[in-house]
Design a protein around this motif. Structure first.
Motif, mmCIF file in Angstrom:
data_model
loop_
_atom_site.group_PDB
_atom_site.id
_atom_site.type_symbol
_atom_site.label_atom_id
_atom_site.label_comp_id
_atom_site.label_asym_id
_atom_site.label_seq_id
_atom_site.Cartn_x
_atom_site.Cartn_y
_atom_site.Cartn_z
ATOM 1 N N ASN A 178 0.775 -1.226 -0.015
ATOM 2 C CA ASN A 178 -0.119 -0.013 -0.042
ATOM 3 C C ASN A 178 0.915 1.251 -0.104
ATOM 4 O O ASN A 178 0.690 2.241 -0.652
ATOM 5 C CB ASN A 178 -0.912 0.076 1.309
ATOM 6 N N ALA A 179 2.061 1.172 0.583
ATOM 7 C CA ALA A 179 2.587 2.488 0.822
ATOM 8 C C ALA A 179 3.331 2.588 -0.638
ATOM 9 O O ALA A 179 3.805 3.994 -0.817
ATOM 10 C CB ALA A 179 4.193 2.033 1.784
ATOM 11 N N ARG A 180 3.367 1.835 -1.487
ATOM 12 C CA ARG A 180 4.023 2.277 -2.837
ATOM 13 C C ARG A 180 3.162 3.277 -3.613
ATOM 14 O O ARG A 180 3.551 4.003 -4.444
ATOM 15 C CB ARG A 180 4.022 0.780 -3.774
ATOM 16 N N MET A 231 6.453 4.830 2.870
ATOM 17 C CA MET A 231 7.314 3.711 2.587
ATOM 18 C C MET A 231 8.278 3.576 3.591
ATOM 19 O O MET A 231 8.843 2.337 3.892
ATOM 20 C CB MET A 231 7.809 3.936 1.102
ATOM 21 N N ALA A 232 9.149 4.592 3.970
ATOM 22 C CA ALA A 232 10.128 4.555 5.181
ATOM 23 C C ALA A 232 9.478 3.736 6.215
ATOM 24 O O ALA A 232 10.082 2.815 6.928
ATOM 25 C CB ALA A 232 10.412 5.770 5.565
ATOM 26 N N LEU A 233 8.332 4.041 6.621
ATOM 27 C CA LEU A 233 7.665 3.487 7.781
ATOM 28 C C LEU A 233 7.510 1.992 7.465
ATOM 29 O O LEU A 233 7.501 1.022 8.322
ATOM 30 C CB LEU A 233 5.983 4.177 7.991
ATOM 31 N N ALA A 234 6.991 1.839 6.153
ATOM 32 C CA ALA A 234 6.946 0.172 5.885
ATOM 33 C C ALA A 234 8.225 -0.372 5.995
ATOM 34 O O ALA A 234 8.088 -1.561 6.388
ATOM 35 C CB ALA A 234 6.185 0.164 4.374
ATOM 36 N N LEU A 235 9.186 -0.007 5.477
ATOM 37 C CA LEU A 235 10.465 -0.753 5.580
ATOM 38 C C LEU A 235 10.937 -0.988 6.803
ATOM 39 O O LEU A 235 11.612 -1.639 7.264
ATOM 40 C CB LEU A 235 11.483 0.085 4.696
#
Length: 215
Positions: A59-61, A68-72
């Motif tokens: 979803n962060a894409r 995206m940084a939070l997802a990673l």
């Protein structure tokens, strides 16, 4: 001090909530048809949190660089919380219920005596995922919270942990994973924004090249 003598001096957690533990394990004894499914789930169920974090990345894409940084950062924050829990285990050195309450009903096999109980590693992983996902996607975090409570229950049901081992895991994992995720995402956001313009573009965003901004 030898490993054996250290284990003999380990903390006996049955004095904290041993009666509640036996209430749950008595329920396990009275529901033998649930024993195998829950024993399988208590380990395999951790995969749910990996799937939820993958969904968060997917979803962060479609979102900004900070998302995206939070997802990673989410899986790294989970590992950080687990590492802190492992240190706590060595410091508290609480023996497993199967040693303190050997006559209780235990679905799980009894581990080595130096495989300590507090806090629950499985529950730490589960609740750390809840905290990391909270910063990324509240809906995914809510789903993770339901499964984290279920995971905690299964750890007591199979006889691997006392209820306070699960509660302690939650109280440790939530702030550690939250803070670790916030810190890492803040540091990583500029790097993610830069990498979105390079060869990692398809992995980090669905936006057209050159249309990126860090919030």
């Amino acid at each position: 001090m030898t490993v054996q003598s250290a284990a003999q001096l380990a903390f006996d957690g049955s004095s904290v909530d041993g009666s509640l533990f036996t209430t749950v394990t008595d329920f396990a004894r009275d529901t033998p048809w649930l024993n195998t499914p829950i024993e399988l789930w208590t380990n395999a169920g951790l995969g749910v949190f990996a799937v939820l974090m993958l969904m968060g990345w997917w979803n962060a894409r479609h979102r900004d660089a900070r998302s995206m940084a939070l997802a990673l950062a989410a899986p790294v924050a989970v590992v950080a919380a687990f590492a802190v829990a492992e240190v706590a285990k060595k410091l508290v050195a609480e023996v497993r219920p199967c040693y303190s309450l050997p006559h209780a009903y235990h679905v799980d096999a009894c581990p080595a005596r130096t495989d300590y109980a507090f806090p629950s590693g499985h529950s730490t992983t589960a609740f750390a995922a809840v905290a990391a996902l909270w910063l990324l996607d509240r809906r995914l975090s809510a789903i993770a919270a339901v499964f984290a409570v279920l995971e905690g229950f299964t750890r007591v049901y199979v006889g691997a942990h006392y209820p306070h081992d699960v509660l302690g895991a939650a109280l440790l994992a939530l702030p550690v994973a939250y803070l670790a995720s916030r810190l890492m995402s803040r540091l990583a956001t500029p790097l993610v924004a830069h990498l979105r313009t390079g060869v990692l573009h398809p992995v980090l965003t669905t936006a057209p090249a050159g249309a990126h901004s860090a919030r």
